[in-house]
Design a protein around this motif. Structure first.
Motif, PDB file in Angstrom:
ATOM      1  N   UNK A 103       0.888  -1.192  -0.138  1.00  0.00           N
ATOM      2  CA  UNK A 103       0.234   0.008  -0.175  1.00  0.00           C
ATOM      3  C   UNK A 103       0.958   1.318   0.195  1.00  0.00           C
ATOM      4  N   UNK A 128       2.475   1.720  -3.628  1.00  0.00           N
ATOM      5  CA  UNK A 128       1.312   2.092  -4.590  1.00  0.00           C
ATOM      6  C   UNK A 128       0.825   3.526  -4.215  1.00  0.00           C
ATOM      7  N   UNK A 156       0.732   2.833 -12.315  1.00  0.00           N
ATOM      8  CA  UNK A 156       0.010   1.814 -12.455  1.00  0.00           C
ATOM      9  C   UNK A 156      -1.437   1.812 -13.349  1.00  0.00           C
ATOM     10  N   UNK A 210      -2.524  -0.015 -16.541  1.00  0.00           N
ATOM     11  CA  UNK A 210      -4.061  -0.743 -16.493  1.00  0.00           C
ATOM     12  C   UNK A 210      -4.890  -0.393 -17.787  1.00  0.00           C
ATOM     13  N   UNK A 225     -13.099  -4.265 -16.713  1.00  0.00           N
ATOM     14  CA  UNK A 225     -11.696  -4.516 -15.842  1.00  0.00           C
ATOM     15  C   UNK A 225     -10.754  -3.178 -15.709  1.00  0.00           C
ATOM     16  N   UNK A 226     -10.716  -2.647 -16.737  1.00  0.00           N
ATOM     17  CA  UNK A 226      -9.767  -1.483 -16.590  1.00  0.00           C
ATOM     18  C   UNK A 226     -10.187  -0.418 -15.412  1.00  0.00           C
ATOM     19  N   UNK A 239     -12.361  -1.047 -13.042  1.00  0.00           N
ATOM     20  CA  UNK A 239     -12.163  -1.686 -11.550  1.00  0.00           C
ATOM     21  C   UNK A 239     -10.671  -1.384 -11.016  1.00  0.00           C
ATOM     22  N   UNK A 240      -9.758  -1.583 -11.978  1.00  0.00           N
ATOM     23  CA  UNK A 240      -8.342  -1.595 -11.607  1.00  0.00           C
ATOM     24  C   UNK A 240      -7.882  -0.335 -11.347  1.00  0.00           C
ATOM     25  N   UNK A 288      -9.296   0.842  -8.103  1.00  0.00           N
ATOM     26  CA  UNK A 288      -8.633   0.234  -6.786  1.00  0.00           C
ATOM     27  C   UNK A 288      -7.356   1.043  -6.560  1.00  0.00           C
ATOM     28  N   UNK A 289      -6.753   1.284  -7.510  1.00  0.00           N
ATOM     29  CA  UNK A 289      -5.348   2.026  -7.473  1.00  0.00           C
ATOM     30  C   UNK A 289      -5.575   3.440  -6.794  1.00  0.00           C
ATOM     31  N   UNK A 316      -8.247   4.195  -4.898  1.00  0.00           N
ATOM     32  CA  UNK A 316      -8.709   4.020  -3.641  1.00  0.00           C
ATOM     33  C   UNK A 316      -7.314   4.049  -2.797  1.00  0.00           C
ATOM     34  N   UNK A 317      -6.228   3.234  -3.193  1.00  0.00           N
ATOM     35  CA  UNK A 317      -5.141   2.833  -2.626  1.00  0.00           C
ATOM     36  C   UNK A 317      -4.411   4.321  -2.361  1.00  0.00           C
ATOM     37  N   UNK A 368      -6.327   3.758   2.127  1.00  0.00           N
ATOM     38  CA  UNK A 368      -6.520   2.175   2.306  1.00  0.00           C
ATOM     39  C   UNK A 368      -5.251   1.824   3.167  1.00  0.00           C
ATOM     40  N   UNK A 380      -5.204 -10.633 -17.261  1.00  0.00           N
ATOM     41  CA  UNK A 380      -5.509  -9.241 -16.912  1.00  0.00           C
ATOM     42  C   UNK A 380      -6.330  -9.144 -15.753  1.00  0.00           C
ATOM     43  N   UNK A 396      -6.086  -7.334 -11.924  1.00  0.00           N
ATOM     44  CA  UNK A 396      -7.155  -6.181 -11.502  1.00  0.00           C
ATOM     45  C   UNK A 396      -7.580  -6.910  -9.828  1.00  0.00           C
ATOM     46  N   UNK A 436      -5.174  -6.041  -7.197  1.00  0.00           N
ATOM     47  CA  UNK A 436      -5.161  -4.462  -6.676  1.00  0.00           C
ATOM     48  C   UNK A 436      -6.474  -4.586  -5.962  1.00  0.00           C
ATOM     49  N   UNK A 437      -7.643  -5.184  -6.338  1.00  0.00           N
ATOM     50  CA  UNK A 437      -9.112  -4.864  -5.625  1.00  0.00           C
ATOM     51  C   UNK A 437      -8.692  -5.522  -4.123  1.00  0.00           C
ATOM     52  N   UNK A 445      -5.851  -5.812  -2.620  1.00  0.00           N
ATOM     53  CA  UNK A 445      -5.243  -4.797  -1.768  1.00  0.00           C
ATOM     54  C   UNK A 445      -6.004  -3.686  -1.284  1.00  0.00           C
ATOM     55  N   UNK A 446      -6.846  -3.278  -2.214  1.00  0.00           N
ATOM     56  CA  UNK A 446      -7.478  -2.070  -1.666  1.00  0.00           C
ATOM     57  C   UNK A 446      -8.666  -2.252  -0.520  1.00  0.00           C
TER      58      UNK A 446
END
Lengths: 126, 130
Positions: free
Chosen positions: A56, A59, A68, A72, A110-111, A113-114, A117-118, A120-121, A126, B38, B42, B45-46, B48-49
């Protein structure tokens, strides 16, 4: 013999004027991914993958988070271009168009969501 | 003549596989494999978050042997697609199309992909990162 000019016969067929775009985007994303992919592999090899806090923190640095997120998005674009050609080459008939649509949906989801997530971190603490 | 009854040229199964043809289709297969991998990136990362519990679950999955084999295959696909992709970019400049050059660059790609895969896993398994 047709009285239409060669230009008149050629216009409106196929991917005229946009045909090079797919080819060029494939190359640009390829070069970007070669660099970003090597960056991520080297970074991951240097990190303790079982240590969530350390990951964490890594990132969470702006440069890492940005790269990152770009990785993605670029990977999704490159993957969509590639899998699209595979479907166009091998899938015919009624399944082709729904499959092409599904490919695009999946890649966008997927892109997204990825990237979220990045972010959010990186931003959400997070 | 009906579309289905036209004579066909000799098809794929007639030809003896060669380095050039096998590596060409391997580029497509590894690309597909990477597309299918891929979602794993994802998911990582999810997880991890999403918190300590979610990440512990993810680590459990990634540590299971079948998944480890998938990750090993995906890492080879990555290095192969990377090396052969660079070969393709070199071809895009109009160079390297002599048969001897195409064979030499193909063999170099395979050696690079195998070495990078094995070295990465050796480095990782011997605790290089931590």
């Amino acid at each position: 013999m047709s009285l239409r000019s060669p230009l008149g016969r050629a216009l409106g067929h196929g991917a005229s004027a946009t045909g090079a775009e797919h080819w060029w985007q494939q190359r640009v994303t390829a070069v970007a991914l070669a660099l970003l992919g090597l960056w991520l592999v080297v970074a991951l090899l240097g990190l303790e993958l079982g240590n969530r806090a350390a990951l964490l923190a890594w990132i969470g640095r702006p440069l890492n988070a940005a790269l990152l997120a770009v990785l993605i998005l670029t990977a999704a674009r490159h993957s969509l271009l590639g899998t699209r050609v595979v479907v166009e080459d091998y899938v015919h008939g009624i399944a082709k168009v729904p499959l092409l649509m599904a490919l695009q949906f999946l890649h966008v989801i997927f892109a997204a969501v990825g990237v979220v997530a990045v972010l959010q971190i990186a931003i959400g603490g997070r | 003549m009906a579309a289905g009854k036209r004579p066909l040229s000799p098809h794929l199964q007639i030809y003896r596989p060669q380095w050039t043809t096998v590596l060409s289709i391997a580029h497509r297969f590894t690309g597909l494999a990477l597309a299918l991998s891929f979602p794993l990136l994802v998911y990582w990362l999810v997880a991890l978050a999403s918190g300590d519990a979610a990440y512990a679950t993810a680590l459990g999955w990634f540590g299971a042997w079948p998944v480890k084999l998938v990750l090993f295959a995906a890492s080879f696909a990555f290095f192969y697609h990377l090396a052969n992709g660079i070969r393709h970019l070199a071809w895009d400049t109009g160079r390297g199309f002599e048969l001897s050059q195409a064979y030499a660059s193909g063999i170099a790609v395979v050696i690079a992909a195998v070495l990078l895969t094995l070295l990465s896993w050796a480095f990782w398994l011997t605790g290089g990162g931590s």
